[in-house]
Design a protein around this motif. Sequence first.
Motif, short mmCIF file in Angstrom:
data_model
loop_
_atom_site.label_atom_id
_atom_site.label_comp_id
_atom_site.label_asym_id
_atom_site.label_seq_id
_atom_site.Cartn_x
_atom_site.Cartn_y
_atom_site.Cartn_z
N ALA A 249 0.83 -1.21 0.00
CA ALA A 249 0.00 0.00 0.00
C ALA A 249 0.86 1.26 0.00
CB ALA A 249 -0.92 0.00 1.22
N ILE A 250 1.96 1.23 0.77
CA ILE A 250 2.82 2.41 0.86
C ILE A 250 3.50 2.71 -0.47
CG2 ILE A 250 4.94 3.30 1.93
CD1 ILE A 250 4.08 1.81 4.49
N THR A 251 4.00 1.67 -1.13
CA THR A 251 4.71 1.88 -2.39
C THR A 251 3.77 2.15 -3.55
OG1 THR A 251 4.78 -0.53 -2.70
CG2 THR A 251 6.71 0.52 -1.69
N SER A 252 2.53 1.70 -3.45
CA SER A 252 1.58 1.91 -4.56
C SER A 252 0.76 3.18 -4.39
CB SER A 252 0.65 0.71 -4.69
OG SER A 252 -0.13 0.53 -3.52
N GLN A 253 0.81 3.80 -3.21
CA GLN A 253 0.05 5.02 -2.97
C GLN A 253 0.96 6.12 -2.42
OE1 GLN A 253 -3.72 4.28 -0.75
NE2 GLN A 253 -3.21 2.11 -0.95
N PRO A 254 2.00 6.48 -3.14
CA PRO A 254 2.98 7.45 -2.60
C PRO A 254 2.37 8.82 -2.30
CG PRO A 254 3.34 7.08 -4.94
CD PRO A 254 2.37 6.04 -4.50
N LEU A 255 1.40 9.27 -3.10
CA LEU A 255 0.80 10.58 -2.86
C LEU A 255 -0.02 10.57 -1.58
CD1 LEU A 255 -0.28 11.66 -6.47
CD2 LEU A 255 1.74 12.36 -5.15
N ASP A 256 -0.75 9.48 -1.34
CA ASP A 256 -1.51 9.37 -0.10
C ASP A 256 -0.58 9.35 1.10
OD1 ASP A 256 -3.92 9.34 -1.42
OD2 ASP A 256 -4.10 7.15 -1.45
N VAL A 257 0.52 8.60 0.98
CA VAL A 257 1.50 8.54 2.07
C VAL A 257 2.09 9.91 2.33
CG1 VAL A 257 3.75 7.61 2.74
CG2 VAL A 257 2.05 6.12 1.68
N ALA A 258 2.36 10.67 1.27
CA ALA A 258 2.91 12.01 1.43
C ALA A 258 1.93 12.93 2.14
CB ALA A 258 3.28 12.59 0.06
N ARG A 259 0.64 12.82 1.81
CA ARG A 259 -0.36 13.67 2.46
C ARG A 259 -0.49 13.33 3.94
NH1 ARG A 259 -5.79 15.39 -0.33
NH2 ARG A 259 -5.53 16.75 1.47
N ILE A 260 -0.36 12.05 4.27
CA ILE A 260 -0.39 11.64 5.68
C ILE A 260 0.88 12.10 6.38
CG2 ILE A 260 -0.43 9.65 7.23
CD1 ILE A 260 -2.00 8.16 5.03
N ALA A 261 2.00 12.05 5.67
CA ALA A 261 3.29 12.34 6.29
C ALA A 261 3.44 13.80 6.69
CB ALA A 261 4.42 11.95 5.34
N ILE A 262 2.87 14.73 5.91
CA ILE A 262 3.08 16.16 6.17
C ILE A 262 2.57 16.58 7.56
CG2 ILE A 262 2.44 18.49 5.43
CD1 ILE A 262 2.54 17.44 2.54
N PRO A 263 1.33 16.29 7.93
CA PRO A 263 0.90 16.66 9.29
C PRO A 263 1.65 15.91 10.37
CG PRO A 263 -0.80 15.38 8.17
CD PRO A 263 0.20 15.76 7.13
N LEU A 264 2.07 14.67 10.08
CA LEU A 264 2.85 13.92 11.06
C LEU A 264 4.20 14.57 11.31
CD1 LEU A 264 2.06 10.25 9.96
CD2 LEU A 264 1.41 11.32 12.14
N LEU A 265 4.86 15.01 10.24
CA LEU A 265 6.13 15.73 10.39
C LEU A 265 5.96 16.96 11.26
CD1 LEU A 265 7.57 15.51 6.75
CD2 LEU A 265 8.69 14.66 8.83
N ALA A 266 4.90 17.71 10.98
CA ALA A 266 4.64 18.92 11.77
C ALA A 266 4.37 18.57 13.22
CB ALA A 266 3.46 19.68 11.16
N TYR A 267 3.61 17.52 13.43
CA TYR A 267 3.23 17.14 14.80
C TYR A 267 4.46 16.74 15.62
CZ TYR A 267 1.31 14.54 18.70
OH TYR A 267 1.03 14.10 19.96
N PHE A 268 5.23 15.77 15.13
CA PHE A 268 6.36 15.27 15.91
C PHE A 268 7.39 16.37 16.16
CE2 PHE A 268 5.09 11.14 13.77
CZ PHE A 268 4.46 10.64 14.90
N SER A 269 7.68 17.16 15.15
CA SER A 269 8.70 18.20 15.28
C SER A 269 8.27 19.30 16.24
CB SER A 269 9.01 18.81 13.90
OG SER A 269 9.46 17.83 13.00
N LEU A 270 7.05 19.81 16.07
CA LEU A 270 6.59 20.92 16.89
C LEU A 270 6.27 20.50 18.32
CD1 LEU A 270 4.39 22.83 14.27
CD2 LEU A 270 6.71 23.37 15.06
N MET A 271 5.73 19.30 18.50
CA MET A 271 5.48 18.82 19.86
C MET A 271 6.79 18.67 20.62
SD MET A 271 2.36 18.44 21.00
CE MET A 271 2.65 17.31 22.37
#
Length: 366
Positions: A249-271
């Motif tokens: 799923a991760i390799t076949s849906q890279p755009l979906d993974v990227a959309r999920i990753a952006i808020p996660l990056l913000a969350y972990f870094s800012l928290m």
Amino acid sequence: MSNSSPTAARLSTLDRGLPVWIGLAMILGLGIGRLMPGLGDVLESFTIGGISVPIAAGLLLMMYPVLAKVRYDRLDTVTRDRKLLIASLALNWLVGPAFMFALAWLFLPDHPEFRTGLIIIGLARCIAMVVIWNDLALGDREATAVLVALNSLFQVVAFAGLGWFYLDLLPTWLGLSATGLDVSPAAIALNVLVFLGVPLAAGYLTRRVGERRRGRDWYENRFLPRIGPFALYGLLFTVVILTALQGEAITSQPLDVARIAIPLLAYFSLMWAGSFVLGHALGLNYPRTTALAFTAAGNNFELAIAVSIATFGVSSGQALAGVVGPLIEVPVLVGLVYVSLWARRFFTDSSTATSVAVPVTSKDSS
């Protein structure tokens, strides 16, 4: 090895290569998941009480060596630190879930499955991998043990209620679409028991019996360095299993993974950054500020994945978001370990850490 670099001097050779090992483990897991698309179903078949046996094995192997290093006779010094405890509770149970809710709706307003998966991640406060990040960053082991135990207690009593609030009640109040979450407190309690209770009890008994029979010097300088590397082995095994679980799923849906990753990056870094700054502002020393920051930034991904799969199914968008969570969290928090070590220079009492006599994964730091 030269002592000119405080950061490098306190990390073992094995630890310094951690970003490389993590990257290789992710590539391996993705490759396995891609080449063996049915592996996810096979792995999911090995469950007991809704808990994945392979993931549990990796996490228990990872957590035991670190919890065996905790000086349990020092825990009372942590429980008396009201600033640390109150700050941790506020960050974990007020700020963290609310911040993830806001990020999920901001970045994924048109993807309710991914959004729900992110909110579930925000509700599942960290009780496992945080011990690794804290130890690598030379944080206070005893403080981390207390904060993790506190998170575990609140997780059992508050997770279901917060899930109802953030996925049903609050969206309704705000005129947004609501999502139900039916999760049993008993299932959460089992999760906490397995992922914290078992390694915590094993670590406590190992130290108690080891020191009684062979003495503290043998325990600290002979036994702990021998079991230390298994924390890294468990971490890498867990990363491989998680990436293989949804590799296709991760390799076949890279755009979906990227959309999920952006808020996660913000969350972990800012928290992490906000918690670290708060700890410094409260006058906490470096080891306890580090413990506060990593316990606030990390999340209990094993619970988030289990709840998402049990409620919405293994192939759901919520489950995909749950698996993407640790794939972003792990490299981000590994990077923040190095940021934390660099930031030690801003603490005049950074040398007061009492729980870093034994390196995380090797016998010496040369």
